[in-house]
Design an enzyme around this catalytic site. Structure first.
Site, PDB file in Angstrom:
ATOM      1  N   ARG A  61     -10.740 -10.228 -12.013  1.00 18.13           N
ATOM      2  CA  ARG A  61      -9.753  -9.646 -12.547  1.00 18.13           C
ATOM      3  C   ARG A  61      -8.619 -10.941 -12.770  1.00 18.13           C
ATOM      4  NH1 ARG A  61      -6.293  -7.031  -7.700  1.00 18.13           N
ATOM      5  NH2 ARG A  61      -4.841  -6.438  -9.277  1.00 18.13           N
ATOM      6  N   ARG A  62      -7.242 -10.591 -13.382  1.00 17.44           N
ATOM      7  CA  ARG A  62      -6.217 -11.444 -13.500  1.00 17.44           C
ATOM      8  C   ARG A  62      -6.549 -12.719 -14.192  1.00 17.44           C
ATOM      9  NH1 ARG A  62      -4.746 -10.787  -7.232  1.00 17.44           N
ATOM     10  NH2 ARG A  62      -3.492  -9.155  -7.306  1.00 17.44           N
TER      11      ARG A  62
ATOM     12  N   TYR B  74       1.509   5.439  -2.503  1.00 20.94           N
ATOM     13  CA  TYR B  74       1.664   6.779  -2.282  1.00 20.94           C
ATOM     14  C   TYR B  74       3.022   7.154  -2.922  1.00 20.94           C
ATOM     15  CZ  TYR B  74      -2.450   6.495   0.158  1.00 20.94           C
ATOM     16  OH  TYR B  74      -3.866   6.318   0.432  1.00 20.94           O
TER      17      TYR B  74
ATOM     18  N   HIS C 206     -10.289   0.711 -10.694  1.00 26.30           N
ATOM     19  CA  HIS C 206      -9.838   1.724  -9.388  1.00 26.30           C
ATOM     20  C   HIS C 206      -8.592   2.216  -9.498  1.00 26.30           C
ATOM     21  CE1 HIS C 206      -8.451   3.179  -5.572  1.00 26.30           C
ATOM     22  NE2 HIS C 206      -7.626   2.077  -5.592  1.00 26.30           N
ATOM     23  N   PHE C 207      -7.389   1.299  -9.927  1.00 27.32           N
ATOM     24  CA  PHE C 207      -6.033   1.624 -10.057  1.00 27.32           C
ATOM     25  C   PHE C 207      -5.546   2.029 -11.499  1.00 27.32           C
ATOM     26  CE2 PHE C 207      -5.304  -3.106 -10.335  1.00 27.32           C
ATOM     27  CZ  PHE C 207      -4.691  -3.079 -11.537  1.00 27.32           C
ATOM     28  N   HIS C 208      -6.644   2.055 -12.336  1.00 23.17           N
ATOM     29  CA  HIS C 208      -6.312   2.739 -13.802  1.00 23.17           C
ATOM     30  C   HIS C 208      -6.729   4.316 -13.498  1.00 23.17           C
ATOM     31  CE1 HIS C 208      -5.532  -1.463 -15.412  1.00 23.17           C
ATOM     32  NE2 HIS C 208      -4.925  -0.440 -16.356  1.00 23.17           N
TER      33      HIS C 208
ATOM     34  N   HIS D  95       0.796  -1.222   0.103  1.00 21.20           N
ATOM     35  CA  HIS D  95      -0.057   0.025  -0.045  1.00 21.20           C
ATOM     36  C   HIS D  95       0.789   1.268   0.173  1.00 21.20           C
ATOM     37  CE1 HIS D  95      -3.422   2.576   0.152  1.00 21.20           C
ATOM     38  NE2 HIS D  95      -2.490   3.399   0.810  1.00 21.20           N
TER      39      HIS D  95
END
Ligand code: HAS
Ligand code: CU
Length: 571
Positions: free
Chosen positions: A445-446, A235, A382-384, A231
């Site tokens: 996913r994956r 950041y 979310h992460f795109h 995580h």
């Protein structure tokens, strides 16, 4: 006034080099992304399917090349620029600088070779372990070795910036740490703390595992160590973005940063809270007691605060800029912003998308709602938005502004550059929205085969075909946008040097002081030792018990390695 490249030719060269490597990985990773989108949706399949593994080779290269190498090479470049420019001094020790640049490059090459080896049956090498490389999946030892060398290189880079600041401090007794340098230092402290998890995972578990010294490792433990780091790393990608949003974006909007003290508070909060939240990636892991999960969820909710503060400060600064330019009305000021300037539009559009990505992050973070979305296509959605847009698009926008400073050349292909961020925004709107929706009706996913046999998905509205079309259509726009960006970079790079006083965009590199400067904040904010100590304490409080609990279930299986290691250590 002399430009960056004239004042600091060595540092400019370092930044040019790390950017070049970063963009090379961007190009490779983007191709992997396009193949992903075409394959998963069934539009065009030319790589092997799930049975021969090349899908995972592509997915691993897409992930690792983009989220580890594209991002971190860019980060070391921009941090080098920020420290040098702001402290107005050269990096102290060129040999040290050359060392970390070389080490990071060698590490990246080794890891890439291990991944690419997976494409050929005749090469005894593969690393189809995705960017979340925890056990029980295992990669060729070169993969881990490369990452180790790469990460130790980044540690040395941090030391290089710290050293430069220490030297500056000796000549500037009693002065506040300048803001960009403050951001670089706090980010690196966070990185040192969080990378302990992955270092222990790789050195004590994954490398012995891949060398066959142990036949099994405790998978839950390696996952937990991974997310101790995993995580925080999001950041690490985001902090250079915040550095640009706080320092450069307000200026591009024609204004000044609203509050320097608030920016310091934000970075301190990230240092304190980025690590003790990792278990929010493991809500569905059996074997971790619910209480620990609940504790990490609470920390995660607190960790929303620095980003919400950022939204407030950065938007206020932009609005201030717009009103300086004559903007009026509740929303009318938005029209006066320089949307034709790709450095501005790229960062602003990235920020707007991050607001949406932040919301899907809040949803992920809720322990109960997470059960609905975990391991579905929602998470890539979310992460795109976060790393794939807030970070990637801001880096591209920042490049439009920085490239002239580090090459001494005028930005070329301005029309292409002006369109590129909008193309990205539209492409990502289609792709990530479709991904989120697909996740909600359970598409995993994956996997290269998201459709279970003998089972039809039932979207709440729309159809699977329409969702697939949006993923592919969006993916095509994103690929075009990436290559448009690379085209602008290459054209600029190939241009001719202008003299030091030529070209507005080249000398326009001053960052105006904040409306409320550092003098408005208590000095304790600059006490890095204090914040680091508290950060370490919080990590111990949050992680000591979960890790002890998981480790007590055994570290290694089926091997003499651990007893051997214990003997060596206690000899
Ligand atoms: Fe996340 C999964 C929770 C932020 C990346 N995240 C992932 C994964 C990645 C990732 C890569 O709790 C997948 C990992 C994997 O492969 O399994 N995430 C959060 C939360 C936040 C968050 C609470 N994530 C990020 C960032 C990332 C990132 C940042 C990369 C850079 N995430 C999760 C959780 C999971 C997760 C669970 C696990 C899911 C699962 O089950 O697997 C927060 O930090 C978000 C806070 C953000 C905000 C938005 C503030 C808005 C701002 C915009 C300002 C506007 C501007 C524009 C500047 C509250 C700052 C102004 C313009 C004008 C014109 C006015
Ligand atoms: Cu997370």
């Amino acid at each position: 006034m002399a430009t960056f490249i004239d004042r600091y030719p060595f540092e400019a060269k370092v930044v040019r080099y790390t950017f070049a490597v970063s963009f090379l990985f961007l190009a490779l990773g983007a191709i992997g992304g396009m193949i992903q989108a075409l394959h998963r949706t069934g539009y065009l399949r030319f790589i092997g399917d799930i049975t021969d593994g090349s899908y995972y080779t592509v997915l691993t290269s897409h992930g690792v090349f983009l989220v580890i190498f594209f991002t971190v090479f860019f980060l070391v470049g921009i941090f080098t620029w920020a420290v040098t420019k702001e402290l107005d001094r050269e990096l102290g020790n060129p040999r040290l600088t050359k060392y970390w640049v070389t080490s990071m490059t060698v590490g990246a090459i080794l890891t890439s070779v291990a991944i690419i080896g997976g494409f050929s049956d005749s090469v005894p090498m593969s690393a189809d372990v995705l960017f979340t490389f925890y056990a029980p999946m295992g990669a060729h030892v070169l993969f881990y070795l490369g990452l180790t060398i790469f990460i130790t290189g980044s540690w040395v880079a941090g030391y290089d910036w710290f050293k430069t600041w220490w030297d500056w401090k000796k000549e500037n007794e009693g002065k506040r740490i300048p803001l960009m340098t403050f951001m670089v230092l706090t980010t690196m402290l966070m990185w040192y703390l969080g990378t302990i998890g992955v270092a222990v995972e790789v050195l004590f578990f994954l490398i012995p595992f891949s060398l066959g010294l142990v036949s099994e490792v405790n998978p839950l433990l390696t996952r937990t160590l991974f997310w101790f780091f995993g995580h925080m790393v999001v950041y690490f990608w985001l902090m250079p973005v915040y550095l640009l949003w706080y320092n450069v974006l307000p200026k591009l909007a024609g204004g000044r940063l609203f509050s320097d003290p608030l920016a310091r508070v934000v970075f301190i909060l990230f240092l304190l809270l980025s690590v003790p939240v990792g278990i929010h990636h493991q809500y569905v892991d059996p074997g971790i007691p619910e209480g620990f999960k609940f504790m990490m969820m609470t920390n995660t909710m607190f960790l929303l605060l620095p980003s919400l503060l950022t939204a407030f400060t950065v938007v206020a600064s932009i609005e201030h800029g717009a009103r300086q330019r004559g903007g009026t009305g509740y929303f009318g000021w938005l029209r006066t912003l320089p949307w034709g300037n790709p450095a501005f539009s790229g960062m602003a559009l990235a920020g707007l998308m991050f607001a949406a990505g932040g919301f899907s992050g809040m949803i992920n973070a809720g322990m109960n709602i997470n059960y609905l979305v975990h391991n579905t296509f929602w998470v890539p959605g979310h992460f795109h938005l976060t790393v794939g847009t807030a970070v990637a698009l801001t880096f591209m926008a920042g490049t439009y502004w920085l490239l002239p400073q580090i090459t001494g050349k005028r930005l070329a292909a301005k029309k292409a550059a002006a369109v590129q961020p909008f193309l990205w925004f539209v492409g990502m709107t289609f792709m990530s929205n479709a991904m989120h929706r697909a996740g909600l009706f359970g598409m995993p996913r994956r996997t290269s085969e998201p459709q279970y046999e003998g089972f039809d998905y039932e979207p709440a509205f729309g159809t699977v075909a329409e969702i697939d079309a949006q993923v592919v259509g969006g993916g095509i726009l994103l690929t075009l946008s990436t290559f448009l960006f690379l085209y602008v970079v290459v054209r600029t790079w190939m241009g001719t040097r202008v003299s030091a006083d030529g070209g507005d965009e080249i000398i326009d590199d001053e960052i105006p002081p904040a409306l409320s400067g550092p003098e408005d904040s208590p000095r304790v904010l600059d006490n890095l030792k204090l914040w680091t100590a508290i950060a370490i304490l919080l990590v111990i409080l949050a992680y000591a018990l979960p890790i002890a609990h998981i480790a007590s279930q055994g570290l290694y299986e089926g091997s003499e390695y651990f007893p051997m290691l214990l003997e060596v250590l206690t000899a």
